[in-house]
Motif scaffolding. Structure first.
Motif, PDB file in Angstrom:
ATOM      1  N   GLY A 120      -2.899  -0.912 -12.770  1.00 49.28           N
ATOM      2  CA  GLY A 120      -2.246   0.346 -13.137  1.00 49.28           C
ATOM      3  C   GLY A 120      -1.481   0.238 -14.429  1.00 49.28           C
ATOM      4  N   GLY A 121      -0.688   1.254 -14.669  1.00 42.92           N
ATOM      5  CA  GLY A 121       0.159   1.273 -15.857  1.00 42.92           C
ATOM      6  C   GLY A 121       1.206   0.170 -15.780  1.00 42.92           C
ATOM      7  N   SER A 122       1.629  -0.309 -16.929  1.00 45.05           N
ATOM      8  CA  SER A 122       2.527  -1.467 -16.969  1.00 45.05           C
ATOM      9  C   SER A 122       3.831  -1.231 -16.224  1.00 45.05           C
ATOM     10  CB  SER A 122       2.800  -1.884 -18.416  1.00 45.05           C
ATOM     11  OG  SER A 122       3.341  -0.806 -19.149  1.00 45.05           O
ATOM     12  N   GLY A 123       4.404  -0.057 -16.344  1.00 44.19           N
ATOM     13  CA  GLY A 123       5.670   0.229 -15.667  1.00 44.19           C
ATOM     14  C   GLY A 123       5.541   0.223 -14.158  1.00 44.19           C
ATOM     15  N   GLU A 124       4.495   0.853 -13.650  1.00 44.48           N
ATOM     16  CA  GLU A 124       4.302   0.907 -12.201  1.00 44.48           C
ATOM     17  C   GLU A 124       3.920  -0.450 -11.632  1.00 44.48           C
ATOM     18  OE1 GLU A 124       5.072   3.204  -9.947  1.00 44.48           O
ATOM     19  OE2 GLU A 124       5.931   4.295 -11.622  1.00 44.48           O
ATOM     20  N   VAL A 125       3.103  -1.215 -12.344  1.00 41.61           N
ATOM     21  CA  VAL A 125       2.750  -2.553 -11.875  1.00 41.61           C
ATOM     22  C   VAL A 125       4.003  -3.426 -11.843  1.00 41.61           C
ATOM     23  CG1 VAL A 125       1.448  -4.656 -12.393  1.00 41.61           C
ATOM     24  CG2 VAL A 125       0.332  -2.426 -12.545  1.00 41.61           C
ATOM     25  N   ALA A 126       4.839  -3.330 -12.860  1.00 37.57           N
ATOM     26  CA  ALA A 126       6.083  -4.110 -12.879  1.00 37.57           C
ATOM     27  C   ALA A 126       6.975  -3.725 -11.696  1.00 37.57           C
ATOM     28  CB  ALA A 126       6.824  -3.883 -14.191  1.00 37.57           C
ATOM     29  N   ARG A 127       7.053  -2.439 -11.385  1.00 43.34           N
ATOM     30  CA  ARG A 127       7.870  -1.973 -10.259  1.00 43.34           C
ATOM     31  C   ARG A 127       7.329  -2.538  -8.950  1.00 43.34           C
ATOM     32  NH1 ARG A 127       8.066   2.043  -6.426  1.00 43.34           N
ATOM     33  NH2 ARG A 127       6.003   2.816  -6.977  1.00 43.34           N
ATOM     34  N   LEU A 128       6.008  -2.507  -8.778  1.00 39.33           N
ATOM     35  CA  LEU A 128       5.416  -3.051  -7.555  1.00 39.33           C
ATOM     36  C   LEU A 128       5.635  -4.557  -7.440  1.00 39.33           C
ATOM     37  CD1 LEU A 128       2.104  -1.040  -7.171  1.00 39.33           C
ATOM     38  CD2 LEU A 128       4.082  -1.013  -5.670  1.00 39.33           C
ATOM     39  N   LEU A 129       5.543  -5.271  -8.549  1.00 37.25           N
ATOM     40  CA  LEU A 129       5.801  -6.716  -8.513  1.00 37.25           C
ATOM     41  C   LEU A 129       7.240  -7.014  -8.091  1.00 37.25           C
ATOM     42  CD1 LEU A 129       3.853  -7.908 -11.684  1.00 37.25           C
ATOM     43  CD2 LEU A 129       3.177  -8.158  -9.278  1.00 37.25           C
ATOM     44  N   GLU A 130       8.172  -6.213  -8.568  1.00 34.10           N
ATOM     45  CA  GLU A 130       9.572  -6.385  -8.150  1.00 34.10           C
ATOM     46  C   GLU A 130       9.727  -6.114  -6.657  1.00 34.10           C
ATOM     47  OE1 GLU A 130      11.953  -3.867 -10.628  1.00 34.10           O
ATOM     48  OE2 GLU A 130      11.779  -5.205 -12.355  1.00 34.10           O
ATOM     49  N   LEU A 131       9.057  -5.070  -6.165  1.00 32.12           N
ATOM     50  CA  LEU A 131       9.129  -4.754  -4.738  1.00 32.12           C
ATOM     51  C   LEU A 131       8.496  -5.853  -3.887  1.00 32.12           C
ATOM     52  CD1 LEU A 131       8.348  -0.926  -4.799  1.00 32.12           C
ATOM     53  CD2 LEU A 131      10.555  -2.030  -4.344  1.00 32.12           C
ATOM     54  N   ILE A 132       7.387  -6.421  -4.354  1.00 35.13           N
ATOM     55  CA  ILE A 132       6.759  -7.530  -3.636  1.00 35.13           C
ATOM     56  C   ILE A 132       7.719  -8.717  -3.574  1.00 35.13           C
ATOM     57  CG2 ILE A 132       4.927  -9.268  -3.757  1.00 35.13           C
ATOM     58  CD1 ILE A 132       3.115  -7.007  -4.918  1.00 35.13           C
ATOM     59  N   GLU A 133       8.358  -9.019  -4.687  1.00 33.63           N
ATOM     60  CA  GLU A 133       9.319 -10.124  -4.726  1.00 33.63           C
ATOM     61  C   GLU A 133      10.449  -9.896  -3.722  1.00 33.63           C
ATOM     62  OE1 GLU A 133      11.053 -13.695  -5.740  1.00 33.63           O
ATOM     63  OE2 GLU A 133       9.095 -12.967  -6.350  1.00 33.63           O
ATOM     64  N   GLY A 164       0.814  -1.211   0.000  1.00 36.20           N
ATOM     65  CA  GLY A 164       0.000   0.000   0.000  1.00 36.20           C
ATOM     66  C   GLY A 164       0.842   1.252   0.000  1.00 36.20           C
ATOM     67  N   ALA A 165       1.886   1.280   0.819  1.00 35.59           N
ATOM     68  CA  ALA A 165       2.778   2.442   0.873  1.00 35.59           C
ATOM     69  C   ALA A 165       3.537   2.615  -0.439  1.00 35.59           C
ATOM     70  CB  ALA A 165       3.756   2.290   2.030  1.00 35.59           C
ATOM     71  N   ALA A 166       3.981   1.505  -1.025  1.00 32.04           N
ATOM     72  CA  ALA A 166       4.698   1.576  -2.300  1.00 32.04           C
ATOM     73  C   ALA A 166       3.796   2.118  -3.406  1.00 32.04           C
ATOM     74  CB  ALA A 166       5.234   0.198  -2.681  1.00 32.04           C
ATOM     75  N   ALA A 167       2.526   1.737  -3.383  1.00 31.98           N
ATOM     76  CA  ALA A 167       1.582   2.230  -4.397  1.00 31.98           C
ATOM     77  C   ALA A 167       1.355   3.727  -4.238  1.00 31.98           C
ATOM     78  CB  ALA A 167       0.256   1.477  -4.297  1.00 31.98           C
ATOM     79  N   LEU A 168       1.313   4.211  -2.997  1.00 28.90           N
ATOM     80  CA  LEU A 168       1.146   5.656  -2.767  1.00 28.90           C
ATOM     81  C   LEU A 168       2.327   6.445  -3.300  1.00 28.90           C
ATOM     82  CD1 LEU A 168      -0.377   5.748   0.819  1.00 28.90           C
ATOM     83  CD2 LEU A 168      -1.522   6.280  -1.341  1.00 28.90           C
TER      84      LEU A 168
END
Length: 85
Positions: free
Chosen positions: A66-79, A34-38
């Protein structure tokens, strides 16, 4: 070769399923995502995150829109978050 026309954007929906997390870890993951998305850098289109936790089984689902770039960034952070001890 595909060409991108100005004004066209791609949206991505990603579902991350994590099995058997304890309550503390699942809470930490939900807060982190949630914080990363904000803090999303590219707000067009805006990033949305929904988390669901099944306390009985410890299963967690994180849905990211969301946009592909931001979703990819969040997936990396989740990993990265899931690799922490």
């Amino acid at each position: 070769v595909a060409r991108v026309t100005a004004g066209i954007s791609a949206r991505v929906t990603a579902i991350v399923e994590v099995d058997a997390m304890d309550a503390e870890a699942s809470s930490r993951l939900a807060s982190f995502v949630g914080a990363a998305a904000l803090g999303a850098r590219d707000a067009s289109p805006p990033v949305q995150v929904t988390t669901a936790v099944d306390d009985a089984s410890g299963n967690v689902k994180v849905v990211v829109f969301g946009g592909s770039g931001e979703v990819a960034r969040l997936l990396e952070l989740i990993e990265l978050q899931l690799r922490l001890p």
